[in-house]
Design an enzyme around this catalytic site. Structure first.
Site, PDB file in Angstrom:
ATOM      1  N   GLU A 123     -14.646   2.662   0.035  1.00  0.00           N
ATOM      2  CA  GLU A 123     -14.148   3.259   1.268  1.00  0.00           C
ATOM      3  C   GLU A 123     -14.301   4.774   1.295  1.00  0.00           C
ATOM      4  O   GLU A 123     -14.319   5.378   2.376  1.00  0.00           O
ATOM      5  CB  GLU A 123     -12.680   2.888   1.486  1.00  0.00           C
ATOM      6  CG  GLU A 123     -11.734   3.487   0.461  1.00  0.00           C
ATOM      7  CD  GLU A 123     -10.287   3.035   0.649  1.00  0.00           C
ATOM      8  OE1 GLU A 123     -10.071   2.070   1.406  1.00  0.00           O
ATOM      9  OE2 GLU A 123      -9.396   3.638   0.040  1.00  0.00           O
TER      10      GLU A 123
ATOM     11  N   ASP B 132       0.810  -1.221   0.000  1.00  0.00           N
ATOM     12  CA  ASP B 132       0.000   0.000   0.000  1.00  0.00           C
ATOM     13  C   ASP B 132       0.844   1.272   0.000  1.00  0.00           C
ATOM     14  O   ASP B 132       1.990   1.277   0.424  1.00  0.00           O
ATOM     15  CB  ASP B 132      -0.900  -0.015   1.236  1.00  0.00           C
ATOM     16  CG  ASP B 132      -2.198   0.772   1.041  1.00  0.00           C
ATOM     17  OD1 ASP B 132      -2.314   1.500   0.041  1.00  0.00           O
ATOM     18  OD2 ASP B 132      -3.088   0.643   1.892  1.00  0.00           O
TER      19      ASP B 132
END
Length: 681
Positions: free
Chosen positions: A472, A417
């Site tokens: 999200e 990430d």
């Protein structure tokens, strides 16, 4: 990769020259005027005309319609300062290929027909330009023949369109980006010179839609676009970083503080990324275009049997919120055992341990109350595999030791990430991580990532990636709208798998849809959706979320909500859990960019249909004539009669259907419809 069949024909110097050429004996082809070369698609509908004069340019025509006006291309290499200055044609060779590719992870179909005509234009300046024409697009790339290393100072990429053409651009603030953007649609002339856009981008001409992207991106920065204030877009690139600096008190954010004047230092004998123009006569054709995959380098992994698609129980979106359990939920072993139990109960293949499982900054550590070895062993008993989230920078600093640990633990893969860049150095990092993971039989999910550009074919263990504004975003904004959801499949998803992370069970109608909902002749003065970070909800109906699993493509597909919510909504969750993550066949029944789409997908003998709409209500006809002969049991979920106000309202139905059936489905604002069709014996 397995080629089911392959037909290749070759021809050299079979030139269609529109002006007279004097053919030199073994040397360059010297011309007294501009030289034009024609390359047509196999069906003859798309025609690229390449002109070689003081510079090189090309046009694209569909039938008798000009789609792309003359657009220049060039490559500037320091070691050969005038690489494409006054280009001289040395030789042209042609070939036609018609083969079938069998993807390791079929996101649209288990077989892809790779049918194209190719023209290689060899210039005297140590460079060739390869053009390919497919029935659904064209692409070109540079191939250089310069010994040793070279410094690429610049690349000229132009896309000149006609007056009145418009575009959907994922407009960016800068090159340091997660590439999670909304799409801005307006006439090309309204995108000013300072407009910066990542890829893919979509252009609407009077006669077709053209998606701009790239493939086989290796050892080179990614292509971006700039507005021009005209009916054109210009290519641009993040230049090589010379100074990066971690933000204070951060383990992940490393913005670029200074850049070189050049793009890349790379091998002088190499092929550069493909520049793709995917062409669709109608919106539906965008959803089945696989040129990014077709143009990528074939798999470097000989044995891909360990690369398994599947669904994932995910923790971060729902903030580990569990209820009705007899332990304190959070980042602890007991919570993740509960996730594993849920995954096993619903037939999910994976559980992800997102942020919190290790002490940030040290991948060799384990957070208090977490026992990774115990969780991996417990998952093995339940036939559920573990995926570990990691920060890219920490992984880079502890590379060998961290990979040794992952391999020893026996996890299935890693989620890397916060890279947030696609300059040459970061592109190389993606390849470095994925190749190392492949050696250790680990899957890789890339987040904080640039768009897919062919890596998934070359290393199929790069199973999915983000680079998308996903579910999200409802945790902190109003930007993950129904319109955004039905725009993504036509633009971002054309480039490759996207980890949108669907499946919200808490649903509300957001402001985008409420403005189009009427009650007693008046619009409501409130909205049902609210921004909640720890107990998030979607801006769509329940069935819109359910339909995403048949519409959105990701061989590692997240189920984003909490196990407690899924158990509470067992009927919805049970349906979602049965939707496959890869597909044998895709049929597009309806499609309009940003408005709605209906997609039918086959896995084995079962069919799944997903329909999604924007903030307006829609009535659409579903024609089942694509089915084979015989009867099917159809389980369907439709927006309930009150879904336009209570977004979780739905209606489940069962009926017997066959290929002769046609029926109308009604989508509420922000709504959806989905079904599973199982053949009857």
């Amino acid at each position: 990769m397995k080629n089911v069949h392959k037909i290749v024909s070759w021809g050299t110097a079979s030139l269609w020259l529109l002006v007279g050429l004097v053919l030199g004996c073994g040397g360059a082809l010297h011309a007294t005027a501009k030289e034009s070369l024609i390359l047509a698609s196999p069906n003859g509908q798309l025609v690229a005309e390449v002109s070689i004069d003081k510079h090189i340019s090309y046009t694209l025509t569909q039938g008798d319609k000009l789609l792309l006006l003359p657009s220049r291309l060039s490559l500037e290499v320091a070691e050969v300062k005038k690489l494409l200055d006054k280009p001289q044609l040395a030789k042209v060779s042609r070939r036609s290929v018609d083969e079938v590719i069998a993807p390791t992870l079929p996101t649209k179909s288990k077989e892809i027909r790779d049918h194209f005509n190719e023209m290689t234009i060899e210039l005297a300046q140590q460079v060739s330009i390869v053009f390919r024409a497919y029935n659904n697009g064209i692409a070109y790339r540079f191939v250089t023949r310069i010994p040793g290393q070279v410094q690429v100072d610049d690349e000229l990429v132009e896309y000149n369109f006609s007056q009145g053409d418009s575009a959907w651009l994922p407009v960016e603030e800068g090159f340091y980006s997660h590439n999670e953007r909304s799409y801005i649609q307006k006439p090309l002339v309204q995108f000013k010179r300072d407009t910066l856009s990542s890829l893919p981008a979509l252009v609407a001409t009077a006669n077709a839609k053209i998606l701009i992207t790239e493939s086989d991106l290796q050892d080179y920065p990614g292509l971006w676009l700039k507005g021009t204030g005209k009916n054109a877009l210009a290519g641009t690139f993040a230049r090589f970083p010379t100074k990066v600096e971690m933000e204070p008190n951060s383990d992940r954010n490393e913005p670029v503080k200074a850049r070189a004047k050049y793009l890349a230092i790379t091998k002088g004998e190499r092929a550069f990324p493909w520049r793709i123009l995917a062409v669709a006569k109608n919106d539906a054709e965008l959803l089945t275009n696989q040129l990014v995959y077709q143009l990528a380098e074939p798999s470097r992994i000989a044995d891909t049997s360990w690369i398994k698609p599947g669904k994932v129980a995910w923790d971060w979106y729902n903030t580990n919120n569990l209820f009705g359990v007899d332990f304190k939920a959070g980042v602890n072993t007991q919570t993740y055992k509960h996730y594993i139990d849920f995954a096993a109960e619903y037939g999910l293949e994976y559980v992800i341990l997102d942020e919190g499982w290790y002490n940030l900054g040290d991948l060799l550590s384990t957070a208090p109350n977490m026992n990774i070895e115990e969780l991996v062993a417990y998952g093995k008993q339940k036939n559920v595999k573990i995926v570990l989230w990691v920060i890219w920078k920490t992984l880079d600093l502890q590379f060998e030791a961290a990979f040794d640990r992952f391999e020893k633990l026996g996890v299935a893969g890693i989620k890397v990430d916060f890279m947030q860049r696609d300059d040459q150095g970061m592109v190389n990092y993606y390849w470095k991580v994925t190749e190392e993971a492949a050696k250790r039989k680990l899957l890789v999910n890339l987040h904080g990532a640039y768009k897919p550009a062919g890596l998934q074919r070359t290393f199929p263990n790069a199973i999915t990636r983000e680079g998308v504004k996903g579910l999200e975003w409802n945790k902190w904004s109003y930007e993950s709208t129904p319109e955004h959801n039905v725009t993504l499949p036509f633009i971002r998803m054309v480039a490759g798998a996207m980890d949108y992370t669907p499946g919200a069970m808490s649903n509300g109608i957001g402001p985008a849809a409420f403005k189009n909902v009427k009650f007693d002749g008046k619009a409501p003065d409130h909205q049902d959706f609210s921004i909640r970070f720890t107990r998030p909800m979607s801006q769509t109906t329940r069935v819109h979320q359910m339909a995403m699993f048949s519409v959105f493509e990701s061989p590692m597909q997240m189920m984003a909500d909490t196990p407690s919510n899924y158990r509470k909504e067992a009927e919805s969750a049970g349906f979602i859990a049965k939707v496959p993550a890869v597909w044998d066949e895709t049929r597009v029944l309806h499609a309009a960019v940003g408005d709605y789409l209906v997609v039918a997908r086959r896995s084995g003998s079962n069919w799944f249909i997903g329909a999604m709409g924007d903030e307006f209500a829609h009535e659409l006809t579903v024609d089942l004539s694509f089915l084979p002969a015989g009867s099917f049991a159809m389980e369907s979920f439709a927006d309930g009669i009150n879904a336009d106000f209570w977004a979780e309202d739905y209606q489940r139905s069962e009926r017997q259907v066959s290929r002769s059936d046609r029926f109308t489905i009604k989508l509420a604002p922000a709504g959806g419809w989905t079904a599973r069709l199982t053949p009857l014996k």
